[in-house]
Motif scaffolding. Structure first.
Motif, PDB file in Angstrom:
ATOM      1  N   HIS A  89     125.106 -77.847  37.072  1.00  0.00           N
ATOM      2  CA  HIS A  89     126.139 -76.917  37.527  1.00  0.00           C
ATOM      3  C   HIS A  89     126.625 -77.253  38.931  1.00  0.00           C
ATOM      4  CE1 HIS A  89     122.816 -74.539  39.530  1.00  0.00           C
ATOM      5  NE2 HIS A  89     123.774 -74.314  40.409  1.00  0.00           N
ATOM      6  N   VAL A  90     125.800 -77.964  39.710  1.00  0.00           N
ATOM      7  CA  VAL A  90     126.203 -78.369  41.058  1.00  0.00           C
ATOM      8  C   VAL A  90     127.315 -79.417  40.994  1.00  0.00           C
ATOM      9  CG1 VAL A  90     125.427 -79.626  43.119  1.00  0.00           C
ATOM     10  CG2 VAL A  90     124.022 -77.778  42.177  1.00  0.00           C
ATOM     11  N   VAL A  91     127.109 -80.460  40.194  1.00  0.00           N
ATOM     12  CA  VAL A  91     128.080 -81.559  40.161  1.00  0.00           C
ATOM     13  C   VAL A  91     129.293 -81.247  39.283  1.00  0.00           C
ATOM     14  CG1 VAL A  91     126.414 -83.357  40.715  1.00  0.00           C
ATOM     15  CG2 VAL A  91     126.767 -82.726  38.324  1.00  0.00           C
ATOM     16  N   SER A  92     129.093 -80.427  38.257  1.00  0.00           N
ATOM     17  CA  SER A  92     130.202 -80.118  37.348  1.00  0.00           C
ATOM     18  C   SER A  92     131.035 -78.941  37.830  1.00  0.00           C
ATOM     19  CB  SER A  92     129.667 -79.801  35.946  1.00  0.00           C
ATOM     20  OG  SER A  92     128.968 -78.573  35.945  1.00  0.00           O
ATOM     21  N   GLY A  93     130.399 -78.067  38.641  1.00  0.00           N
ATOM     22  CA  GLY A  93     131.087 -76.857  39.058  1.00  0.00           C
ATOM     23  C   GLY A  93     131.292 -75.877  37.927  1.00  0.00           C
ATOM     24  N   ARG A  94     130.500 -76.033  36.861  1.00  0.00           N
ATOM     25  CA  ARG A  94     130.651 -75.188  35.676  1.00  0.00           C
ATOM     26  C   ARG A  94     129.328 -74.534  35.308  1.00  0.00           C
ATOM     27  NH1 ARG A  94     135.443 -76.155  32.993  1.00  0.00           N
ATOM     28  NH2 ARG A  94     136.629 -77.972  33.718  1.00  0.00           N
ATOM     29  N   HIS A  95     129.414 -73.413  34.608  1.00  0.00           N
ATOM     30  CA  HIS A  95     128.216 -72.726  34.141  1.00  0.00           C
ATOM     31  C   HIS A  95     127.686 -73.455  32.910  1.00  0.00           C
ATOM     32  CE1 HIS A  95     125.511 -69.656  32.629  1.00  0.00           C
ATOM     33  NE2 HIS A  95     125.642 -69.027  33.787  1.00  0.00           N
ATOM     34  N   PRO A  96     126.385 -73.795  32.881  1.00  0.00           N
ATOM     35  CA  PRO A  96     125.847 -74.572  31.758  1.00  0.00           C
ATOM     36  C   PRO A  96     125.994 -73.899  30.399  1.00  0.00           C
ATOM     37  CG  PRO A  96     124.305 -74.547  33.588  1.00  0.00           C
ATOM     38  CD  PRO A  96     125.378 -73.545  33.914  1.00  0.00           C
ATOM     39  N   LYS A  97     125.984 -72.556  30.366  1.00  0.00           N
ATOM     40  CA  LYS A  97     126.077 -71.855  29.084  1.00  0.00           C
ATOM     41  C   LYS A  97     127.517 -71.722  28.595  1.00  0.00           C
ATOM     42  CE  LYS A  97     121.870 -69.068  28.851  1.00  0.00           C
ATOM     43  NZ  LYS A  97     121.328 -67.707  28.610  1.00  0.00           N
ATOM     44  N   THR A  98     128.426 -71.389  29.506  1.00  0.00           N
ATOM     45  CA  THR A  98     129.807 -71.107  29.095  1.00  0.00           C
ATOM     46  C   THR A  98     130.761 -72.272  29.315  1.00  0.00           C
ATOM     47  OG1 THR A  98     130.426 -70.241  31.270  1.00  0.00           O
ATOM     48  CG2 THR A  98     129.410 -68.689  29.703  1.00  0.00           C
ATOM     49  N   ASN A  99     130.369 -73.204  30.179  1.00  0.00           N
ATOM     50  CA  ASN A  99     131.205 -74.340  30.574  1.00  0.00           C
ATOM     51  C   ASN A  99     132.429 -73.898  31.375  1.00  0.00           C
ATOM     52  OD1 ASN A  99     131.347 -77.227  30.546  1.00  0.00           O
ATOM     53  ND2 ASN A  99     133.091 -77.108  29.162  1.00  0.00           N
ATOM     54  N   LYS A 100     132.449 -72.647  31.800  1.00  0.00           N
ATOM     55  CA  LYS A 100     133.566 -72.164  32.601  1.00  0.00           C
ATOM     56  C   LYS A 100     133.334 -72.479  34.075  1.00  0.00           C
ATOM     57  CE  LYS A 100     134.759 -68.345  29.498  1.00  0.00           C
ATOM     58  NZ  LYS A 100     134.888 -66.866  29.368  1.00  0.00           N
ATOM     59  N   PRO A 101     134.408 -72.715  34.836  1.00  0.00           N
ATOM     60  CA  PRO A 101     134.242 -72.974  36.277  1.00  0.00           C
ATOM     61  C   PRO A 101     133.496 -71.846  36.969  1.00  0.00           C
ATOM     62  CG  PRO A 101     136.471 -73.514  35.581  1.00  0.00           C
ATOM     63  CD  PRO A 101     135.825 -72.817  34.416  1.00  0.00           C
ATOM     64  N   ILE A 102     132.582 -72.212  37.864  1.00  0.00           N
ATOM     65  CA  ILE A 102     131.823 -71.224  38.620  1.00  0.00           C
ATOM     66  C   ILE A 102     132.699 -70.572  39.678  1.00  0.00           C
ATOM     67  CG2 ILE A 102     129.887 -70.922  40.206  1.00  0.00           C
ATOM     68  CD1 ILE A 102     128.481 -73.190  38.701  1.00  0.00           C
ATOM     69  N   SER A 103     133.551 -71.364  40.313  1.00  0.00           N
ATOM     70  CA  SER A 103     134.425 -70.844  41.358  1.00  0.00           C
ATOM     71  C   SER A 103     135.504 -69.946  40.751  1.00  0.00           C
ATOM     72  CB  SER A 103     135.077 -71.992  42.122  1.00  0.00           C
ATOM     73  OG  SER A 103     136.070 -71.513  43.003  1.00  0.00           O
ATOM     74  N   SER A 104     135.781 -68.830  41.419  1.00  0.00           N
ATOM     75  CA  SER A 104     136.825 -67.926  40.951  1.00  0.00           C
ATOM     76  C   SER A 104     138.210 -68.568  41.025  1.00  0.00           C
ATOM     77  CB  SER A 104     136.816 -66.630  41.782  1.00  0.00           C
ATOM     78  OG  SER A 104     137.020 -66.921  43.155  1.00  0.00           O
ATOM     79  N   THR A 105     138.323 -69.636  41.805  1.00  0.00           N
ATOM     80  CA  THR A 105     139.598 -70.354  41.911  1.00  0.00           C
ATOM     81  C   THR A 105     139.817 -71.314  40.753  1.00  0.00           C
ATOM     82  OG1 THR A 105     138.659 -72.189  43.188  1.00  0.00           O
ATOM     83  CG2 THR A 105     139.409 -70.254  44.429  1.00  0.00           C
ATOM     84  N   GLY A 106     138.748 -71.591  39.991  1.00  0.00           N
ATOM     85  CA  GLY A 106     138.849 -72.532  38.888  1.00  0.00           C
ATOM     86  C   GLY A 106     138.731 -73.983  39.300  1.00  0.00           C
ATOM     87  N   VAL A 107     138.525 -74.226  40.602  1.00  0.00           N
ATOM     88  CA  VAL A 107     138.417 -75.599  41.118  1.00  0.00           C
ATOM     89  C   VAL A 107     137.013 -76.134  40.868  1.00  0.00           C
ATOM     90  CG1 VAL A 107     138.503 -77.026  43.193  1.00  0.00           C
ATOM     91  CG2 VAL A 107     140.173 -75.199  42.866  1.00  0.00           C
ATOM     92  N   ILE A 108     136.927 -77.383  40.454  1.00  0.00           N
ATOM     93  CA  ILE A 108     135.632 -78.036  40.261  1.00  0.00           C
ATOM     94  C   ILE A 108     135.535 -79.247  41.192  1.00  0.00           C
ATOM     95  CG2 ILE A 108     135.357 -77.235  37.886  1.00  0.00           C
ATOM     96  CD1 ILE A 108     136.264 -79.973  36.936  1.00  0.00           C
ATOM     97  N   SER A 111     123.140 -76.337  22.236  1.00  0.00           N
ATOM     98  CA  SER A 111     124.586 -76.306  22.437  1.00  0.00           C
ATOM     99  C   SER A 111     124.960 -76.272  23.912  1.00  0.00           C
ATOM    100  CB  SER A 111     125.174 -75.069  21.744  1.00  0.00           C
ATOM    101  OG  SER A 111     124.609 -73.881  22.284  1.00  0.00           O
ATOM    102  N   GLU A 112     123.972 -76.392  24.794  1.00  0.00           N
ATOM    103  CA  GLU A 112     124.220 -76.298  26.229  1.00  0.00           C
ATOM    104  C   GLU A 112     123.816 -77.589  26.941  1.00  0.00           C
ATOM    105  OE1 GLU A 112     122.131 -72.893  27.707  1.00  0.00           O
ATOM    106  OE2 GLU A 112     122.730 -71.662  26.003  1.00  0.00           O
ATOM    107  N   LYS A 113     124.195 -77.657  28.201  1.00  0.00           N
ATOM    108  CA  LYS A 113     123.787 -78.768  29.050  1.00  0.00           C
ATOM    109  C   LYS A 113     122.466 -78.431  29.731  1.00  0.00           C
ATOM    110  CE  LYS A 113     127.571 -81.137  28.372  1.00  0.00           C
ATOM    111  NZ  LYS A 113     127.549 -82.380  27.541  1.00  0.00           N
ATOM    112  N   ALA A 114     121.542 -79.386  29.741  1.00  0.00           N
ATOM    113  CA  ALA A 114     120.365 -79.223  30.596  1.00  0.00           C
ATOM    114  C   ALA A 114     120.855 -79.196  32.028  1.00  0.00           C
ATOM    115  CB  ALA A 114     119.387 -80.364  30.379  1.00  0.00           C
TER     116      ALA A 114
END
Length: 249
Positions: free
Chosen positions: A43-62, A101-104
């Motif tokens: 989640h650090v390098v992808s900027g995404r949540h491992p379960k949902t794959n959605k961007p962690i930042s509220s701005t959507g920037v990764i 179905s998720e990323k380690a």
């Protein structure tokens, strides 16, 4: 200057989209066949949540760039920032694995020794040290809470306790739980059991001996599951995930 080697094994990371700072985290170097890799969370390098794959930042920037504060060569207490791209032609440069179905939530990013830094790879033999750890026993998480350091870029040691039996997998993943007041910025921190003067091994209790065992990679806390958050219960991915990643290189 006397500094514990594990203190300088943990490295401060900063994530960017181009020149825009996004977040901070922790990582550490591992070595295989004289090649070097930076280990941290997916989640650090992808900027995404491992379960949902959605961007962690509220701005959507990764992030597309990671800055690593390395120890300067032969100058302990000095650091050099090195920037590493995270994608190339739309492809991720890190190694990752799927768990169902998720990323380690652990990755390794290959990089080259630039010659002006001192590398202190985490000794992966420490994961095989014969040291038994039971629920409620002490652990150490070494990283950069809120991006802070003890001085310069020396990592901070946080204490916690094992909160689940090691042989049990939380949520059907190679994860065990810890009870610790970990903070943001510590994602990617290595977790250790350190015993001085008394070691409980598979052979029994050894008085007057010492041991250090590498247990895994911290990745965050149990939150956002539709129930009241449990902020002090953290997730640690077991070392078997690093074994899988290294088998790919």
């Amino acid at each position: 200057m006397t500094v514990d080697k594990l203190t300088i094994t943990s490295l401060h990371l900063e994530l960017f989209f181009d020149s825009a700072y996004l977040s901070s985290a922790t990582g550490f170097v591992i070595e295989k066949d004289s090649k070097y890799y930076l280990a941290t969370n997916w989640h650090v390098v992808s900027g995404r949540h491992p379960k949902t794959n959605k961007p962690i930042s509220s701005t959507g920037v990764i992030p597309n760039k990671m800055r690593v504060w390395h120890n300067q060569k032969d100058k302990l207490g000095n650091w050099i920032a090195k920037d590493y791209p995270l994608q190339e032609k739309g492809a991720s440069l890190w190694k990752e694995i799927d768990i169902g179905s998720e990323k380690a939530d652990v990755v390794i990013l290959p990089f080259e020794d630039s010659g002006d830094i001192s590398l202190y790879p985490l000794d992966l033999n420490l994961k095989d040290v014969d040291l038994l750890v039971s629920p409620s026993e002490d652990l150490s998480i070494i990283g950069f809470p809120y991006g802070k350091a003890s001085d310069g870029k020396f990592a901070i040691w946080k204490s916690g306790n094992l909160a689940s039996d090691e042989d049990i997998n939380y949520d059907n993943k190679p994860i065990f739980l810890i009870d610790a007041t970990t903070k943001g910025g510590m994602s990617g921190s290595p977790v250790f059991a350190i015993r001085i003067g008394q070691v409980r091994s598979s052979q029994g209790l050894n008085i007057g001996s010492s041991a250090t065992r590498f247990l895994g990679v911290y990745s965050g806390r149990i939150t956002g599951e539709g129930v009241e958050d449990i902020p002090d219960i953290g997730l640690v991915w077991k070392t078997s995930v690093l074994d899988q990643l290294l088998s790919m290189v």
